[in-house]
Design an enzyme around this catalytic site. Structure first.
Site, PDB file in Angstrom:
ATOM      1  N   GLY A 290      19.381  -4.074  35.026  1.00 44.14           N
ATOM      2  CA  GLY A 290      18.794  -2.966  34.281  1.00 44.14           C
ATOM      3  C   GLY A 290      17.281  -3.039  34.287  1.00 44.14           C
ATOM      4  O   GLY A 290      16.662  -3.579  35.214  1.00 44.14           O
ATOM      5  N   SER A 291      16.708  -2.560  33.183  1.00 43.68           N
ATOM      6  CA  SER A 291      15.248  -2.429  33.147  1.00 43.68           C
ATOM      7  C   SER A 291      14.515  -3.758  33.170  1.00 43.68           C
ATOM      8  O   SER A 291      13.318  -3.798  33.456  1.00 43.68           O
ATOM      9  CB  SER A 291      14.833  -1.657  31.896  1.00 43.68           C
TER      10      SER A 291
END
Lengths: 484, 461
Positions: free
Chosen positions: A216-217
């Site tokens: 993810g981020s």
């Protein structure tokens, strides 16, 4: 009649000779194989014939040995706070074999190691019972407690490292299991074992080392590192990447729902603070698949890591342009273990130098240290000036951006949140990620990565900042408090 | 004192009787097992076992009695055979007693019984030496021996099989006997007597074909009969070992009697054909062969006895774990103390100990064949080589089976293994060999005073 008699004598001699050759074959040539063959129960009997040496955390042992009766094994392994330490110790089970530290250092723990030969000889001569050696770990009791407590009732993992040495400080995985309950070979152990293997949540899986997740981020710090290393971007220079961004070779528009105007052509720092998808996807596309793989490899991706417990390789694969762009925000085919993301954070916190993660400080014989392990440098993940810039940005994230829940009074904290979406149409619960480090005047004492895999909390509440960051904060605090 | 008693029988000019050598060797043959006994106790409980004195005295008494009897009744007998037999018997007792300390192994408490059987064996040994003044007397009983052997061999057919092999005669309340062990000796007597009479016919009346002397059809009769008999044993009693033993022994004796190599070739062909046929037909023998080819393979999810024996050997390594410190009990079953006793030797005494034991057997066999060479009468030669050959084949079949050289068969290691029939029969076997060797090595009686000879000498110049 004497001629045939002599021949018969030779024939009988040959029969005896054949037997001699055979026993030499079996007891000399094949001996090692037969001795250590999987079906040979002596291996297990010998392993549990003496109290095993212990696995030590901060001077206290987290294991023990108990005398047993009713089988040919004299001693059985016991564990203190088994579920919490299981990702470190693994198990030494009479019936189900060994894993992790118990298995890797089995010869030290049983006292059979070649390096303990003199100890054994002395014990034998003085008539003392055989003593096993100890495995002294680098772990931190308070940090491990904090990590395990934070994950209680959730499914996830925590990995915490000392950025300057690579020493593993905490390694937790939930749901976990108590290795004590399967250490023997009784009916109860069998029942527990069957139950463990039926459990869909796979409690014996060491998620911190063996499970890879979409990062993810949190992966945006790797993308940012690639951006800085490419020389085309700088912290406070406008990236010029529009938000939303039309993905290459595709009609899909990628952006952040409500804050597209803020992310549009934002600086790297701003994009990091807000976790702008378009910016980092654009950078990843700009750097290219080859460049991204290069940067990921420098942080340790695409390679197994031995702590010495094996950690699976995190991956950043070769892929097409749109996938590569999405990988820049951790939402494509790239995958990372919690340990890998801790390594990324640690390398940044250590001014770019990536240290090899390790969990065993030394092996101790009953009388002396057998082997002392030293920190090892893997290499430079990013240059020192760029590492400083990355720290600067990650600290901004905590001060002003999505990572505000990770603030700790009086200490500089750098972090990055992540919420990796899962499943078709994002219908599964996302992974909540948080990576962070704390820093004081003597450099950074701790870097931590937290992933919460599945949660009963409502979808909207799930975000790295909300679920994972508090656990990371507790782990960092535990380390910082210990320093004071 | 016994020294002088023995020496007085030797005439000053004759060959040395070697009785004192035998006595010195016997002392070692008793001391070695006694120390081994102490070793087991010290290793297992840290104390000298309580029964050691009694055991040492018992073994010493047996050895002393045998020695005195040999000194008196077979003064020129081979000096090596008795000490070797005593040493093997003594070590066997120690090993069995050591395995008795494992509570799970059957038969329980086998060592005292085995000591009793050994005493009986020694009694038979003494009996043979005392009452059999000359081995040639046995020649008179050639055909009676055949009948007795046949009865002994067929007897087990009428009793239930034990572990898949019909080699036992069970007498309720008394115990079990393995008549095959006794048949081994009796049938050797028959072969020796029969071949001595027929050897010329078998050797000379033959045709030459492709460089080989082929026997006439009618002379093939006996060998085919024996072959069929051993096949019968194999099929009916499913006893591969005994069958191989009888057939092999017969071929060896036939070869020695006729000096014809063709017999050996015939023998090998017939035994190979028979073995292949039976192995393919009989499931028990087939299992054994399969076990031999894949010794470590699991069966029904469990580790087989064959595999356990191999693990024992492997774990013993070069020097072994030391007596009392191995895990050969893992072999389990009912044969740890008998058929598999060599696995305990291999594990606890190591390769070194196992080679020593095999060499002792080899030495015993070669002394037996040496006796055959020295014997002056063909019956004695045939009998000695038959008994030694049978002994050698038995060693090979048992040790080869346990170590995985050949498929396993249900026979026991002479002297070493637990089992009454075996130890009794083998003491008798050694007694007969000693008797032959005594006759062979005895100096020829001094020629009687012959006035004619002197007269001639006087006349000659």
């Amino acid at each position: 009649m004497n001629k045939p008699l002599r021949r018969v004598a030779i024939f009988c001699g040959l029969l005896i000779m054949a037997l001699m050759v055979r026993v030499n074959w079996v007891q000399f040539v094949q001996a090692e194989d037969l001795k250590n063959h999987e079906g040979n129960r002596r291996v297990a009997i010998e392993r549990y014939a003496h109290p095993r040496g212990n696995i030590i955390v901060e001077g206290k042992s987290i294991t023990g040995s108990a005398e047993t009766s009713g089988s040919d094994f004299a001693y059985k392994r016991t564990y203190k706070n088994g579920p919490m330490w299981a990702p470190i110790t693994g198990r030494a089970s009479q019936a189900y074999g060994g894993t992790q530290l118990e298995e890797i250092y089995d010869t030290i723990l049983t006292g059979n190691d070649d390096r303990l030969f003199f100890n054994r000889t002395i014990d034998m001569l003085t008539g003392k019972p055989r003593e096993g050696g100890n495995v002294v770990t680098t772990l931190n009791n308070a940090a491990q407690q904090a990590a395990f407590k934070g994950l209680e009732g959730k499914k996830g993992a925590v990995a915490a490292l000392d950025p300057q040495t690579g020493a593993i400080l905490a390694l937790a995985s939930t749901p976990s299991y108590d290795p004590s309950k399967v250490a023997g070979n009784s009916k109860d152990d069998e029942k527990n074992w069957v139950e463990l293997n039926k459990d869909d949540d796979d409690p014996t899986l060491n998620r911190a080392l063996r499970q890879t997740y979409a990062p993810g981020s949190t992966f945006k710090v790797v993308t940012a590192a690639a951006a800085l290393e490419s020389g085309k971007y700088d912290v406070d220079k406008k990236t010029g990447i529009e938000s939303p961004l039309k993905l290459p070779q595709s009609s899909t528009m990628l952006g952040n729902d409500k804050i597209n105007p803020l992310c549009d052509k934002a600086t790297l720092r701003r994009a990091m603070e807000l976790s702008c998808n378009a910016t980092f996807a654009g950078i990843s596309d700009d750097v290219g698949n080859k460049g991204m793989i290069e940067q990921a490899d420098k942080f340790g991706f695409n390679e197994e890591v031995f702590t010495p417990v094996r950690g699976v390789a995190s991956v950043y694969p070769e892929d097409n342009r749109p996938q590569n762009a999405m990988a820049g925000i951790g939402q494509a085919s790239n995958r990372a273990t919690p340990l890998q993301m801790a390594m990324v954070t640690a390398a940044i916190a250590n001014d770019g130098k990536l240290m090899k993660p390790y969990m065993v400080d030394r092996l101790e014989g009953p009388r002396s240290t057998v082997e002392q392990f030293q920190p090892e440098e893997i290499g430079e993940a990013v240059s020192a000036p760029n590492a400083k810039k990355l720290q600067d940005m990650m600290e901004s994230v905590v001060e002003r951006g999505t990572g505000s829940t990770a603030r700790i009074d009086g200490v500089k904290v750098g972090g990055k949140t992540g919420t990796a979406q899962r499943g078709e149409e994002n219908k599964d619960n996302p992974y909540a990620w948080f990576i962070s480090y704390a820093k004081d005047d003597n450099g950074s004492p701790v870097a931590v990565a937290v992933v919460v895999e599945d949660s009963e909390a409502a979808r909207g509440d799930i975000s790295g900042g909300g679920l994972a960051a508090p656990i990371a904060v507790d782990v960092m605090k535990a380390i910082l408090d210990g320093k004071r | 004192m016994s020294f002088n008693l023995g020496n007085t029988t030797i005439s000053s000019g004759g060959p040395p009787s070697r009785r004192n050598t035998e006595l010195a060797l016997l002392v070692f043959a008793v001391l070695v097992p006694v120390f081994a006994y102490a070793n087991v106790g010290l290793a297992m409980d840290g104390t000298i076992p309580a029964g050691m004195l009694g055991y040492g005295l018992g073994l010493g008494l047996l050895a002393g009695v045998t020695h005195l009897v040999v000194r008196k009744f077979a003064p020129y007998a081979d000096p090596l055979m008795l000490p070797i037999a005593t040493l093997l018997n003594g070590l066997g007792l120690v090993l069995i007693w050591r395995l008795d300390q494992e509570p799970a192994l059957k038969p329980y408490n086998a060592a005292p019984t085995q000591l009793m059987w050994s005493a009986l064996g020694v009694a038979l040994f003494v009996g043979v030496l005392v009452f059999l003044k000359d081995h040639r007397i046995l020649q008179r009983y050639t055909y009676i021996s055949m009948a007795v052997a046949l009865v002994l061999l067929t007897l087990p057919v009428f009793f239930p099989p034990v572990n898949g092999a019909r080699i036992w005669v069970t007498i309720p309340g008394v115990g079990s006997l393995q008549p095959g062990e006794f048949a081994k000796i009796v049938i050797t007597v028959f072969f020796a007597g029969y071949l001595m009479v027929k050897r010329d016919a078998l050797a000379l009346a033959s045709r030459r074909f492709m460089g080989l002397y082929l026997p006439r059809g009618r002379d093939l009769g006996p060998i085919l009969a024996i072959w069929l008999l051993s096949l019968m044993i194999l099929v009916v009693e499913t006893d591969l070992g005994t069958s191989l033993l009888f057939f092999g022994m017969f071929v060896v004796m036939l070869y020695v009697a006729t000096e014809r190599t063709s017999w050996i070739i015939f023998g090998l062909l017939l035994s190979t054909a028979g073995a292949v046929f039976v192995a393919s037909v009989n499931t028990h023998v087939g299992d054994r062969v399969n076990n031999w080819l894949n010794p470590l393979e699991l069966q029904n999810g469990g580790v087989t006895e064959t595999a356990q024996a191999m693990y024992s050997f492997g774990s013993g390594g070069l020097l072994g774990s030391g007596l009392g410190q191995g895990f050969s009990r893992l072999i389990g079953g009912i044969a740890t103390k008998s058929d598999y006793i060599l696995a305990t030797v291999g594990e606890e005494l190591g390769l070194a100990g196992l080679m020593a034991i095999i060499l002792l057997y080899g030495l015993l066999v070669e002394r037996g064949i040496r006796t055959a060479l020295a014997a002056r009468d063909p019956f004695g030669k045939l009998l000695a080589v038959g008994l030694s050959g049978a002994f050698a084949i038995q060693i090979f079949v048992v040790a080869g089976g346990v170590t995985g050289l050949i498929p396993l068969t249900g026979m026991t290691m002479p002297f070493l293994a637990q089992g009454g029939s075996s130890v009794i029969a083998n003491w008798a076997l050694v007694a007969i060999l000693l008797r032959i060797s005594d006759t062979a090595r005895r100096p020829a009686p001094a020629p009687a005073h012959n006035p004619d000879v002197e007269m001639t000498q006087v006349v000659k110049p």
